[in-house]
Design a protein around this motif. Structure first.
Motif, PDB file in Angstrom:
ATOM      1  N   GLN A 131       3.655  -8.756   3.267  1.00 31.27           N
ATOM      2  CA  GLN A 131       3.058  -9.089   2.465  1.00 31.27           C
ATOM      3  C   GLN A 131       2.070  -9.559   1.356  1.00 31.27           C
ATOM      4  OE1 GLN A 131       5.745 -12.842   2.822  1.00 31.27           O
ATOM      5  NE2 GLN A 131       7.661 -11.972   3.289  1.00 31.27           N
ATOM      6  N   SER A 134       1.092  -5.761   0.376  1.00 29.84           N
ATOM      7  CA  SER A 134       1.996  -5.073  -0.385  1.00 29.84           C
ATOM      8  C   SER A 134       2.233  -5.910  -1.786  1.00 29.84           C
ATOM      9  CB  SER A 134       3.763  -5.909   0.082  1.00 29.84           C
ATOM     10  OG  SER A 134       4.233  -5.312  -0.840  1.00 29.84           O
ATOM     11  N   TYR A 137      -0.625  -4.133  -3.529  1.00 30.65           N
ATOM     12  CA  TYR A 137      -0.580  -2.798  -3.816  1.00 30.65           C
ATOM     13  C   TYR A 137       1.073  -2.684  -5.071  1.00 30.65           C
ATOM     14  CZ  TYR A 137       1.759   2.390  -3.677  1.00 30.65           C
ATOM     15  OH  TYR A 137       2.002   2.908  -4.337  1.00 30.65           O
ATOM     16  N   SER A 138       1.674  -3.519  -5.031  1.00 26.78           N
ATOM     17  CA  SER A 138       1.742  -3.413  -6.015  1.00 26.78           C
ATOM     18  C   SER A 138       1.596  -4.569  -7.574  1.00 26.78           C
ATOM     19  CB  SER A 138       3.166  -4.925  -6.072  1.00 26.78           C
ATOM     20  OG  SER A 138       4.543  -4.658  -4.868  1.00 26.78           O
TER      21      SER A 138
END
Length: 147
Positions: A131, A134, A137-138
């Motif tokens: 998480q 992620s 990355y976003s």
């Protein structure tokens, strides 16, 4: 002479204006570069924090899995005594083999249940650990889209 002074004054004013414009452009460029470097620095720091959070989550997951495996091993050791007693109570070879088959069946069911439980724990740990990465990355994709 008057024309020369006017021409010199116009050239001087034009040079001064060009210098001011160039200086403003340089200052603007330096400001934008400084802001960009600041953003890159904070983005990198947030990435490191996400990696630390990820590693911490993985460590906690591994710790839980290890504790679960230790608990399972203890329960199997305790159950081993009961299993041996069940086998020793058999009075005929038929009773012995029936008891042995039942013990084998229950042991396999317990083992398969434990493997499934630990597999689920690994999946949950991996999901939780992913998480923060992620999210980073976003954030990276969003940062690139706003450029």
């Amino acid at each position: 002479m008057s024309t020369t002074r006017k021409s010199t004054k116009a050239a001087s004013d034009a040079a001064t204006e060009a210098t001011k414009t160039a200086q403003a452009a340089v200052n603007d460029g330096i400001e934008r570069m400084t802001q960009g470097m600041s953003k890159i620095g904070s983005f990198g720091q947030e990435n490191v924090e996400a990696m630390i959070e990820c590693a911490t989550t993985v460590a906690k997951g591994v710790e839980k899995i290890a504790a679960e495996n230790v608990e399972y091993a203890k329960s199997q050791m305790d159950a081993g005594t009961d299993k041996f007693q069940a086998l020793s109570k058999a009075k005929t070879p038929q009773e012995f083999f029936e008891a042995q088959s039942e013990l084998f069946r229950t042991s396999m069911e317990q083992h398969i249940g434990q493997v499934n439980k630990v597999s689920d724990m690994w999946v949950a740990a991996a999901r939780d650990a992913a998480q923060p990465l992620s999210k980073r990355y976003s954030a990276f994709v969003e940062m690139m889209q706003t450029r």
